[in-house]
Write an enzyme that holds these catalytic residues in place. Structure first.
Site, mmCIF file in Angstrom:
data_model
loop_
_atom_site.group_PDB
_atom_site.id
_atom_site.type_symbol
_atom_site.label_atom_id
_atom_site.label_comp_id
_atom_site.label_asym_id
_atom_site.label_seq_id
_atom_site.Cartn_x
_atom_site.Cartn_y
_atom_site.Cartn_z
ATOM 1 N N TYR A 160 1.110 -1.016 -0.148
ATOM 2 C CA TYR A 160 0.123 -0.209 -0.358
ATOM 3 C C TYR A 160 0.751 0.945 0.008
ATOM 4 O O TYR A 160 1.568 2.141 1.100
ATOM 5 C CB TYR A 160 -1.258 0.311 1.095
ATOM 6 C CG TYR A 160 -1.878 -1.425 1.317
ATOM 7 C CD1 TYR A 160 -2.807 -1.464 0.293
ATOM 8 C CD2 TYR A 160 -1.723 -2.088 2.087
ATOM 9 C CE1 TYR A 160 -3.447 -2.553 0.533
ATOM 10 C CE2 TYR A 160 -2.087 -3.269 2.725
ATOM 11 C CZ TYR A 160 -4.089 -3.574 1.757
ATOM 12 O OH TYR A 160 -3.968 -3.979 2.588
ATOM 13 N N TRP A 194 -4.091 5.837 2.539
ATOM 14 C CA TRP A 194 -5.252 5.801 2.942
ATOM 15 C C TRP A 194 -5.833 6.288 3.862
ATOM 16 O O TRP A 194 -5.175 6.498 5.106
ATOM 17 C CB TRP A 194 -4.513 3.869 3.361
ATOM 18 C CG TRP A 194 -5.447 3.277 1.771
ATOM 19 C CD1 TRP A 194 -6.741 2.355 1.900
ATOM 20 C CD2 TRP A 194 -4.146 3.096 0.965
ATOM 21 N NE1 TRP A 194 -6.070 1.715 0.328
ATOM 22 C CE2 TRP A 194 -5.104 1.902 0.174
ATOM 23 C CE3 TRP A 194 -3.025 3.065 0.638
ATOM 24 C CZ2 TRP A 194 -4.289 1.239 -1.230
ATOM 25 C CZ3 TRP A 194 -3.057 2.591 -0.764
ATOM 26 C CH2 TRP A 194 -2.965 1.532 -1.404
ATOM 27 N N ASN A 195 -6.939 6.398 4.092
ATOM 28 C CA ASN A 195 -7.639 7.487 5.015
ATOM 29 C C ASN A 195 -7.570 6.929 6.459
ATOM 30 O O ASN A 195 -7.118 7.608 6.561
ATOM 31 C CB ASN A 195 -9.823 7.395 3.849
ATOM 32 C CG ASN A 195 -10.528 8.589 4.702
ATOM 33 O OD1 ASN A 195 -10.082 8.701 5.906
ATOM 34 N ND2 ASN A 195 -11.311 8.922 3.769
ATOM 35 N N ASP A 236 -6.613 4.454 7.168
ATOM 36 C CA ASP A 236 -5.558 4.051 7.599
ATOM 37 C C ASP A 236 -4.410 5.185 8.526
ATOM 38 O O ASP A 236 -3.538 4.828 9.505
ATOM 39 C CB ASP A 236 -4.095 3.267 6.770
ATOM 40 C CG ASP A 236 -4.343 2.118 6.546
ATOM 41 O OD1 ASP A 236 -5.609 2.123 5.276
ATOM 42 O OD2 ASP A 236 -4.253 1.153 6.191
ATOM 43 N N GLY A 292 -14.175 -0.484 3.610
ATOM 44 C CA GLY A 292 -12.738 -0.710 4.997
ATOM 45 C C GLY A 292 -12.484 -2.239 5.039
ATOM 46 O O GLY A 292 -11.130 -2.937 5.069
ATOM 47 N N ASP A 303 -12.864 -5.386 2.335
ATOM 48 C CA ASP A 303 -13.461 -5.404 0.868
ATOM 49 C C ASP A 303 -13.709 -6.990 0.579
ATOM 50 O O ASP A 303 -14.813 -6.769 -0.493
ATOM 51 C CB ASP A 303 -11.797 -5.472 0.671
ATOM 52 C CG ASP A 303 -10.548 -3.832 0.461
ATOM 53 O OD1 ASP A 303 -11.166 -3.438 1.754
ATOM 54 O OD2 ASP A 303 -9.905 -4.181 0.281
ATOM 55 N N ARG A 312 -5.320 -13.155 0.373
ATOM 56 C CA ARG A 312 -6.100 -12.183 -0.093
ATOM 57 C C ARG A 312 -6.852 -12.014 -0.630
ATOM 58 O O ARG A 312 -7.868 -13.138 -1.252
ATOM 59 C CB ARG A 312 -4.636 -11.256 -1.482
ATOM 60 C CG ARG A 312 -3.908 -10.337 -1.202
ATOM 61 C CD ARG A 312 -4.095 -9.137 -0.552
ATOM 62 N NE ARG A 312 -4.171 -8.127 -1.250
ATOM 63 C CZ ARG A 312 -4.380 -7.535 -0.616
ATOM 64 N NH1 ARG A 312 -4.994 -6.648 0.503
ATOM 65 N NH2 ARG A 312 -5.687 -6.642 -1.254
ATOM 66 N N GLU A 359 -0.617 -6.853 9.816
ATOM 67 C CA GLU A 359 -1.929 -6.394 9.025
ATOM 68 C C GLU A 359 -2.838 -6.538 10.013
ATOM 69 O O GLU A 359 -3.660 -6.256 10.188
ATOM 70 C CB GLU A 359 -1.662 -6.269 7.781
ATOM 71 C CG GLU A 359 -2.493 -5.651 6.856
ATOM 72 C CD GLU A 359 -2.850 -5.497 5.116
ATOM 73 O OE1 GLU A 359 -2.113 -6.286 4.748
ATOM 74 O OE2 GLU A 359 -3.477 -5.149 4.438
HETATM 75 C C1 DGY Z 1 -6.894 -3.049 -1.919
HETATM 76 O O1 DGY Z 1 -5.849 -1.902 -2.541
HETATM 77 O O2 DGY Z 1 -6.739 -4.090 -1.513
HETATM 78 C C2 DGY Z 1 -7.722 -1.455 -1.068
HETATM 79 O O3 DGY Z 1 -7.947 -2.567 0.012
HETATM 80 C C3 DGY Z 1 -8.548 -1.062 -1.571
HETATM 81 O O4 DGY Z 1 -8.827 0.240 -0.854
#
Ligand code: DGY
Length: 424
Positions: free
Chosen positions: A30, A34-35, A37, A158, A160, A193, A384
C-alpha cells in the site's frame, strides 16, 4: 518481549512508514495515503509527537473533494507497485485520488488528539472542523437515504471481501472487465487476499462509477451494488458525537450535527437482523440482509448503542477462537482463518470494539480484547491482520495501524508522558 521494546518498535514502524506529512499503511503493498489507515496513524503519533499526529489528519483532509467527500486513497506520488492506481480511477483531482470514501474515523481520532492537549490542538482543529463537517454533511446528503450509511463499493467499508457483500456482489456483471494485472499478490500470498472473482467485481464497480464521472446521484441510480453497512453507520454515528463535542469546544453551532445523530440512531436500528440476532448489512437494491456476522457488527458500543444480545453474541464469537475478535465467526462455513476479512483478527477493529465496550462500561470484555490484541503483537509482531486460531501474522508486515493502536490503545496508559512539543 518487553513493552519498552514494543513501544520503541511501534514508534520505529510509524517513523519508517512516514513519508513526511503522511504515512503509508506499509511499504510495497500500500504505497499511498489511505484514509482510515492514516487516521489510525494519528492516534499512534499522538502518544509521542502530537503535532505530527495533527499533520497526518491535515494531509488527509487535503484530498477532500469540493463535494465534501474525502477519498479512500490519496495518490501523492505515482507508484507502479499498486493497482488500480490514479490512471485507472481518473477522478481528475489534485492531488490525484480514488473516487470512493472510507470509514470516517478521522473525527473520532481528531477528538483523541484534541483531548491530549486542547490548547495545542485548537489551531489545528479550527482549520479541520469545517472540513470534517463538510465530509459528514456529504454522508448525510448522499449516503443516508435509508437512515444507515450506504456504500457503493466494498472497498469503502474497508472490509473488502467480508462475507457481508457476497450476495450483493453476485449481481455485479463482470463481462466487460477484461485483462488486468493485480499487484497485491506480488507482495502477499494470494491465499491471504481477495480472490480473482472479487477483484473482477471490484473493477467492474469502479469502471461503472467512473463512467458517471463520479457523480453521486448517477452512481446511486445506476450502480449494481448499494449496501447499508453497520461498520460505516456505527463509525459515522460515533464520529458525529465526537465532532459535536469538538464543535462545542470551538464555540460552533452543532444543531446540524444533532440532526445527523438522530437520523443515524434511527438508521442503525434498521440494520438489526432479528432472525440472525445481530446487526447486519442490508442490500438496499434487494431489501435483503446479508445474514452475516462480522467484527463491524460489534462497533455498536463505539456508536453508544447498547444491546444485550450483541454482548452475548460477542462472547460466543470470542469463544470460537483463541485470539478474537475474528472478522467472521469460526462457526460459519465461510470462515477462512487467513483470507483477509473472512476470518482473520484485525487489531485496529479490535480497538474500535474495545474502545466502545470500555466507554459503555463493559470493561471486562474490553480488557479481554485488549489482552488478545497484546498477545498477538507480542507473539507475532505488528502485522496487518492475524490468524485467530494460530495467532500467526498475515498480510503486510510492519503495519502502521497495528503499531498505532499498540501505542494509542493497547499499551496507551504509560506512553502519554513521553509526548514532546515541536514548538518548545
Ligand atoms: C486494496 O487495494 O487492497 C485496498 O483494500 C483497496 O483500498
Amino acid at each position: 518481549m518487553s513493552t519498552t521494546y514494543l513501544d520503541n518498535k511501534a514508534r520505529e514502524i510509524l517513523r519508517n512508514n512516514d513519508l513526511g506529512d503522511y504515512t503509508v499503511p506499509t511499504h510495497g503493498l500500500y504505497p499511498y495515503q489511505w484514509n482510515w489507515d492514516s487516521a489510525f496513524a494519528a492516534i499512534g503519533f499522538a502518544t509521542f509527537d502530537l503535532d505530527r499526529a495533527w499533520i497526518e489528519l491535515k494531509t488527509l483532509m487535503s484530498g477532500q473533494w469540493d463535494s465534501g467527500m474525502v477519498p479512500h486513497i490519496i495518490f501523492h506520488e505515482d507508484d507502479e507497485g499498486y493497482f488500480p492506481g490514479p490512471g485507472v480511477w481518473q477522478t481528475n483531482q489534485t492531488p490525484a485520488t480514488s473516487g470512493i470514501t472510507q470509514p470516517p474515523v478521522a473525527a473520532i481520532f481528531a477528538r483523541t488528539c484534541f483531548d491530549v492537549d486542547p490548547e495545542r490542538g485548537k489551531p489545528y482543529l479550527k482549520e479541520m472542523f469545517p472540513k470534517l463537517l463538510k465530509w459528514h454533511r456529504w454522508f448525510s446528503d448522499h449516503r443516508c437515504e435509508s437512515g444507515a450509511v450506504a456504500i457503493t463499493h466494498p472497498w469503502e467499508s474497508g472490509r473488502d471481501n467480508a462475507p457481508d457483500w457476497d450476495d450483493a456482489m453476485a449481481n455485479v456483471d463482470i463481462s466487460d472487465v477484461g485483462e488486468y494485472q493485480r499487484r497485491d499478490t506480488a507482495h502477499i500470498d494470494a491465499d491471504m487476499r481477495p480472490s480473482k472473482i472479487d477483484y473482477d467485481r471490484y473493477l467492474s464497480l469502479l469502471y461503472s462509477s467512473r463512467d458517471t464521472a463520479w457523480d453521486e446521484t448517477l452512481i446511486r441510480t445506476n450502480s449494481a451494488f448499494r449496501v447499508a453497512d453497520p461498520g460505516m453507520t456505527f463509525i459515522l454515528l460515533r464520529a458525529n458525537r465526537d465532532l459535536r463535542d469538538l464543535g462545542l469546544a470551538l464555540g460552533e453551532s452543532v444543531e446540524e450535527i444533532d440532526t445527523w445523530i438522530e437520523q443515524l440512531e434511527i438508521g442503525a436500528a434498521t440494520l438489526w437482523n432479528d432472525a440472525l440476532g445481530s446487526y447486519d448489512s442490508l442490500d438496499l437494491l434487494t431489501g435483503k440482509f446479508s445474514n452475516s456476522i462480522s467484527n463491524a457488527s460489534f462497533f455498536c458500543w463505539l456508536a453508544g448503542i447498547e444491546n444485550e444480545q450483541m454482548l452475548a453474541l460477542l462472547r460466543e464469537v470470542l469463544d470460537g477462537v483463541k485470539y478474537g475478535v475474528p472478522s467472521h465467526p469460526a462457526s460459519s462455513n465461510k470462515f477462512n482463518a487467513k483470507r483477509y476479512w473472512r476470518g482473520p483478527t484485525w487489531i485496529m477493529s479490535n480497538t474500535l470494539v474495545g474502545m466502545g465496550l470500555e466507554k459503555q462500561g463493559h470493561t471486562q470484555l474490553g480488557d479481554e480484547i485488549r489482552k488478545s490484541s497484546r498477545q498477538l503483537i507480542e507473539q507475532s509482531g505488528f502485522h496487518e491482520y492475524f490468524d485467530p486460531i494460530e495467532g500467526t501474522g498475515a498480510g503486510g508486515a510492519d503495519f502502521t495501524w497495528t503499531a498505532a493502536v499498540w501505542l494509542g490503545w493497547i499499551n496507551a496508559r504509560k506512553t502519554e508522558s513521553t509526548n514532546t512539543n515541536r514548538t518548545s
